[in-house]
Scaffold this active site. Structure first.
Site, PDB file in Angstrom:
ATOM      1  N   ASP A 169      46.096  79.537  10.627  1.00 50.69           N
ATOM      2  CA  ASP A 169      44.768  79.226  11.129  1.00 50.69           C
ATOM      3  C   ASP A 169      44.827  79.100  12.654  1.00 50.69           C
ATOM      4  O   ASP A 169      45.246  78.068  13.148  1.00 50.69           O
ATOM      5  CB  ASP A 169      44.207  77.966  10.477  1.00 50.69           C
ATOM      6  CG  ASP A 169      45.208  76.805  10.447  1.00 50.69           C
ATOM      7  OD1 ASP A 169      46.438  77.031  10.591  1.00 50.69           O
ATOM      8  OD2 ASP A 169      44.754  75.664  10.280  1.00 50.69           O
ATOM      9  N   GLU A 177      56.514  72.660  18.180  1.00 49.65           N
ATOM     10  CA  GLU A 177      56.033  73.253  16.929  1.00 49.65           C
ATOM     11  C   GLU A 177      56.094  74.776  16.967  1.00 49.65           C
ATOM     12  O   GLU A 177      56.418  75.439  15.977  1.00 49.65           O
ATOM     13  CB  GLU A 177      54.588  72.798  16.717  1.00 49.65           C
ATOM     14  CG  GLU A 177      53.856  73.490  15.590  1.00 49.65           C
ATOM     15  CD  GLU A 177      52.355  73.242  15.647  1.00 49.65           C
ATOM     16  OE1 GLU A 177      51.759  73.121  14.569  1.00 49.65           O
ATOM     17  OE2 GLU A 177      51.794  73.167  16.758  1.00 49.65           O
TER      18      GLU A 177
END
Length: 306
Positions: free
Chosen positions: A56, A268
């Site tokens: 996403d 991340e």
């Protein structure tokens, strides 16, 4: 009958965690944010399905390849999703056999074989030597009408399927999932295709080739994707795969070390467009530090290749 899967979130309202953003997008695209409007409800469905995918968001899901407002996640048959399900089916079959449950083992071996046949016939592109996402479009009859089934949830409908021409790291995930097991020549060709794809960047493997501002696009490189592609090349790509895996493992670990020494954090996701690396950006939230999969990937690659 061929069996393949897609993402389908049974949700037709703004996502609770991104209510404002989804409502604003719907107003800009459809003229209203009301879920009672069919176009707005469909947009919310596609956004939720894209969030369900974990990617996403990405150009993979966009009809125009660049704009979130054209998202069509539920019309995509993802190569990576079906690769993961193939691997899962084989793992269940193996575990069931280990426990003496022959019936379950046989059932999931058959399911895996059926999924592999579907992927070979529907998603494999022998010209570019990669798997590709399939794009569903409604079948138009000779009188101009659209063929529809009796399902209101996407079932029992008739579609045409075309392959997404875009280049994405997800096109090569089925190699890791074992789709080339027993065919080392194919695996080596897939590794060569990955090397020629344009995804191999200065400090890692880019997620796609397309700079859209979304986090699952260029120039971001995600640790789980690096790990799967390195492992897949090493396990199924023959000699060329071993060499490629070793090179990419070293590239990724050294970049992580440089960024950690500079920033004091693991991240991340990373910007792989520059050799010195950096944390990745884009998407709907601030870049995250920590980070579980970043640490785990580096630890495993250190253990395997250093």
């Amino acid at each position: 009958m061929l069996v393949a899967c897609r993402y389908w979130a049974d949700w037709y309202q703004p996502r609770p965690e991104s209510y404002r953003e989804d409502s604003e997008l719907a107003r800009n695209v459809t003229g209203t944010s009301s879920p009672t409007n069919s176009a707005a409800a469909q947009l919310y469905h596609e956004l939720s399905s894209g969030a369900e995918s974990g990617w996403d968001y990405s150009s993979r899901w966009f009809a125009d390849g660049k704009t979130l407002g054209t998202i069509r996640t539920s019309q995509i048959i993802p190569a990576d999703l079906n690769g993961w399900l193939y691997q899962m089916e084989r793992n269940i079959a193996w575990a069931a056999n280990l426990t003496g449950d022959g019936a379950t083992s046989d059932r999931f071996n058959k399911a895996a074989a059926a999924r592999k046949e579907a992927m070979d016939r529907l998603l494999w592109d022998n010209t570019t030597v990669m798997w590709r996402d399939g794009i569903l479009s409604s079948l138009t009859n000779s009188n101009g009408t659209t063929s529809q089934g009796n399902g209101t949830d996407g079932t029992n409908q008739v579609y045409m399927l075309a392959l997404n021409p875009g280049i994405s790291a997800s096109n090569f995930i089925p190699l890791w999932a074992g789709l080339s097991e027993g065919d080392e020549a194919q695996g080596a060709r897939v590794v060569q295709s990955l090397q020629d794809s344009g995804l191999i960047s200065a400090s890692g493997i880019a997620t796609t080739l397309y700079r859209t501002g979304q986090q699952w696009d260029y120039p971001n490189g995600w640790p789980p994707l690096q790990h799967m592609l390195i492992e897949g090349a090493s396990q199924y790509g023959g000699d060329i795969g071993h060499l490629f895996a070793a090179k990419m493992a070293r590239t990724w670990v050294m970049m992580n070390m440089r960024v950690f020494n500079r920033d004091g954090h693991m991240h991340e996701k990373y910007d792989v467009s520059q050799a010195e690396g950096g944390y990745g950006g884009g998407g709907e939230y601030a870049p995250q530090i920590g980070f579980g999969w970043s640490n785990g990937v580096v630890l495993d690659l250190l253990n395997t290749y250093f």
